[in-house]
Scaffold this motif. Structure first.
Motif, short mmCIF file in Angstrom:
data_model
loop_
_atom_site.label_atom_id
_atom_site.label_comp_id
_atom_site.label_asym_id
_atom_site.label_seq_id
_atom_site.Cartn_x
_atom_site.Cartn_y
_atom_site.Cartn_z
N SER A 1 12.84 28.60 14.41
CA SER A 1 14.03 28.52 15.24
C SER A 1 14.44 27.06 15.41
CB SER A 1 13.73 29.14 16.60
OG SER A 1 14.81 28.96 17.47
N TRP A 2 15.73 26.80 15.36
CA TRP A 2 16.25 25.45 15.51
C TRP A 2 17.58 25.55 16.24
CZ3 TRP A 2 20.34 22.61 12.97
CH2 TRP A 2 20.21 21.23 13.06
N ILE A 3 17.80 24.69 17.22
CA ILE A 3 19.07 24.65 17.95
C ILE A 3 19.96 23.61 17.30
CG2 ILE A 3 20.20 24.25 20.17
CD1 ILE A 3 18.41 26.72 20.17
N GLY A 4 21.10 24.06 16.81
CA GLY A 4 22.04 23.14 16.17
C GLY A 4 22.66 22.19 17.17
N PRO A 5 23.06 20.99 16.72
CA PRO A 5 23.73 20.06 17.62
C PRO A 5 25.03 20.66 18.14
CG PRO A 5 23.65 19.20 15.36
CD PRO A 5 22.94 20.51 15.36
N PRO A 6 25.41 20.33 19.37
CA PRO A 6 26.62 20.93 19.98
C PRO A 6 27.87 20.82 19.11
CG PRO A 6 25.45 19.61 21.59
CD PRO A 6 24.78 19.37 20.27
N GLU A 7 28.03 19.69 18.43
CA GLU A 7 29.25 19.49 17.63
C GLU A 7 29.26 20.32 16.35
OE1 GLU A 7 26.27 16.30 16.56
OE2 GLU A 7 27.05 17.06 18.43
N SER A 8 28.12 20.96 16.00
CA SER A 8 28.05 21.76 14.78
C SER A 8 28.70 23.13 14.94
CB SER A 8 26.60 21.93 14.33
OG SER A 8 25.92 22.81 15.22
N GLY A 9 28.79 23.61 16.18
CA GLY A 9 29.31 24.96 16.41
C GLY A 9 28.24 26.03 16.28
N TRP A 10 27.02 25.65 15.87
CA TRP A 10 25.92 26.61 15.76
C TRP A 10 25.22 26.72 17.10
CZ3 TRP A 10 23.92 23.23 11.28
CH2 TRP A 10 24.53 23.59 10.10
N GLY A 11 24.64 27.86 17.30
CA GLY A 11 23.71 28.03 18.41
C GLY A 11 22.32 27.89 17.83
N GLU A 12 21.55 28.93 17.97
CA GLU A 12 20.20 28.93 17.40
C GLU A 12 20.27 29.44 15.96
OE1 GLU A 12 15.77 30.54 18.70
OE2 GLU A 12 17.55 31.38 19.65
N ILE A 13 19.67 28.70 15.05
CA ILE A 13 19.60 29.12 13.65
C ILE A 13 18.14 29.18 13.22
CG2 ILE A 13 21.88 28.21 13.06
CD1 ILE A 13 20.52 25.80 11.78
N LEU A 14 17.89 29.79 12.08
CA LEU A 14 16.54 29.89 11.54
C LEU A 14 16.47 29.08 10.26
CD1 LEU A 14 15.99 33.70 12.09
CD2 LEU A 14 15.08 31.82 13.45
N VAL A 15 15.41 28.26 10.13
CA VAL A 15 15.30 27.31 9.03
C VAL A 15 13.92 27.39 8.39
CG1 VAL A 15 15.42 24.86 8.43
CG2 VAL A 15 16.87 25.75 10.25
N CYS A 16 13.88 27.27 7.07
CA CYS A 16 12.61 27.16 6.36
C CYS A 16 12.21 25.68 6.38
CB CYS A 16 12.73 27.64 4.91
SG CYS A 16 11.20 27.44 3.98
N LEU B 1 15.14 36.44 18.74
CA LEU B 1 15.52 36.66 17.35
C LEU B 1 14.44 37.44 16.61
CD1 LEU B 1 16.84 33.09 16.49
CD2 LEU B 1 18.16 35.08 17.18
N GLU B 2 14.87 38.21 15.62
CA GLU B 2 13.89 38.93 14.81
C GLU B 2 13.16 37.95 13.91
OE1 GLU B 2 15.62 40.97 10.98
OE2 GLU B 2 16.98 41.40 12.66
N LYS B 3 11.92 38.28 13.56
CA LYS B 3 11.12 37.42 12.68
C LYS B 3 11.67 37.56 11.26
CE LYS B 3 6.57 35.74 12.15
NZ LYS B 3 6.21 34.72 13.08
N ARG B 4 12.01 36.42 10.66
CA ARG B 4 12.60 36.41 9.32
C ARG B 4 11.77 35.48 8.44
NH1 ARG B 4 17.09 39.72 8.48
NH2 ARG B 4 17.90 38.15 7.09
N TYR B 5 11.84 35.70 7.13
CA TYR B 5 11.05 34.94 6.18
C TYR B 5 11.94 34.38 5.08
CZ TYR B 5 7.24 37.24 8.57
OH TYR B 5 6.38 37.68 9.55
N CYS B 6 11.57 33.22 4.59
CA CYS B 6 12.30 32.59 3.49
C CYS B 6 12.14 33.45 2.23
CB CYS B 6 11.77 31.18 3.24
SG CYS B 6 12.58 30.36 1.85
N PRO B 7 13.24 33.84 1.58
CA PRO B 7 13.14 34.65 0.36
C PRO B 7 12.62 33.86 -0.84
CG PRO B 7 15.43 34.08 0.78
CD PRO B 7 14.63 33.58 1.96
N HIS B 8 12.54 32.54 -0.71
CA HIS B 8 12.10 31.69 -1.81
C HIS B 8 10.61 31.39 -1.78
CE1 HIS B 8 16.33 31.07 -2.73
NE2 HIS B 8 16.51 30.89 -1.44
N CYS B 9 10.01 31.33 -0.58
CA CYS B 9 8.59 30.97 -0.48
C CYS B 9 7.79 31.91 0.40
CB CYS B 9 8.43 29.53 0.01
SG CYS B 9 8.94 29.28 1.73
N GLY B 10 8.46 32.77 1.17
CA GLY B 10 7.76 33.75 2.01
C GLY B 10 7.28 33.23 3.35
#
Length: 77
Positions: free
Chosen positions: A16-31, A2-11
């Motif tokens: 990287s976070w892997i969502g639980p299987p039942e969520s339907g998400w794969g890898e997401i990015l979290v502040c 994944l590309e490096k991303r930054y929180c627009p609120h705090c910089g």
């Protein structure tokens, strides 16, 4: 990778976070910055929430959906 991303609120760099299987998400990015203004003010932004409830939201992005931003429900410390 994944590309490096930054929180627009705090910089802070998003983690990287892997969502639980039942969520339907794969890898997401979290502040994960507990001092982020988005996170710190989120506890009062949730409608119809009990006052003693410790839920808040973290800023997150879904890379599989063009890095679309969304509110990730989280425990508020």
């Amino acid at each position: 990778m994944l590309e490096k991303r930054y929180c627009p609120h705090c910089g802070v760099a998003l983690s990287s976070w892997i969502g639980p299987p039942e969520s339907g998400w794969g890898e997401i990015l979290v502040c994960n910055n507990n001092e982020c203004v988005f996170y710190r003010s989120s506890q009062t932004d949730i409608r119809n929430k009990d006052e003693d409830n410790s839920l808040g939201c973290r800023y997150a992005e879904d890379p599989d959906n063009g890095y679309t931003a969304f509110n990730l429900l989280a425990w508020y410390k």
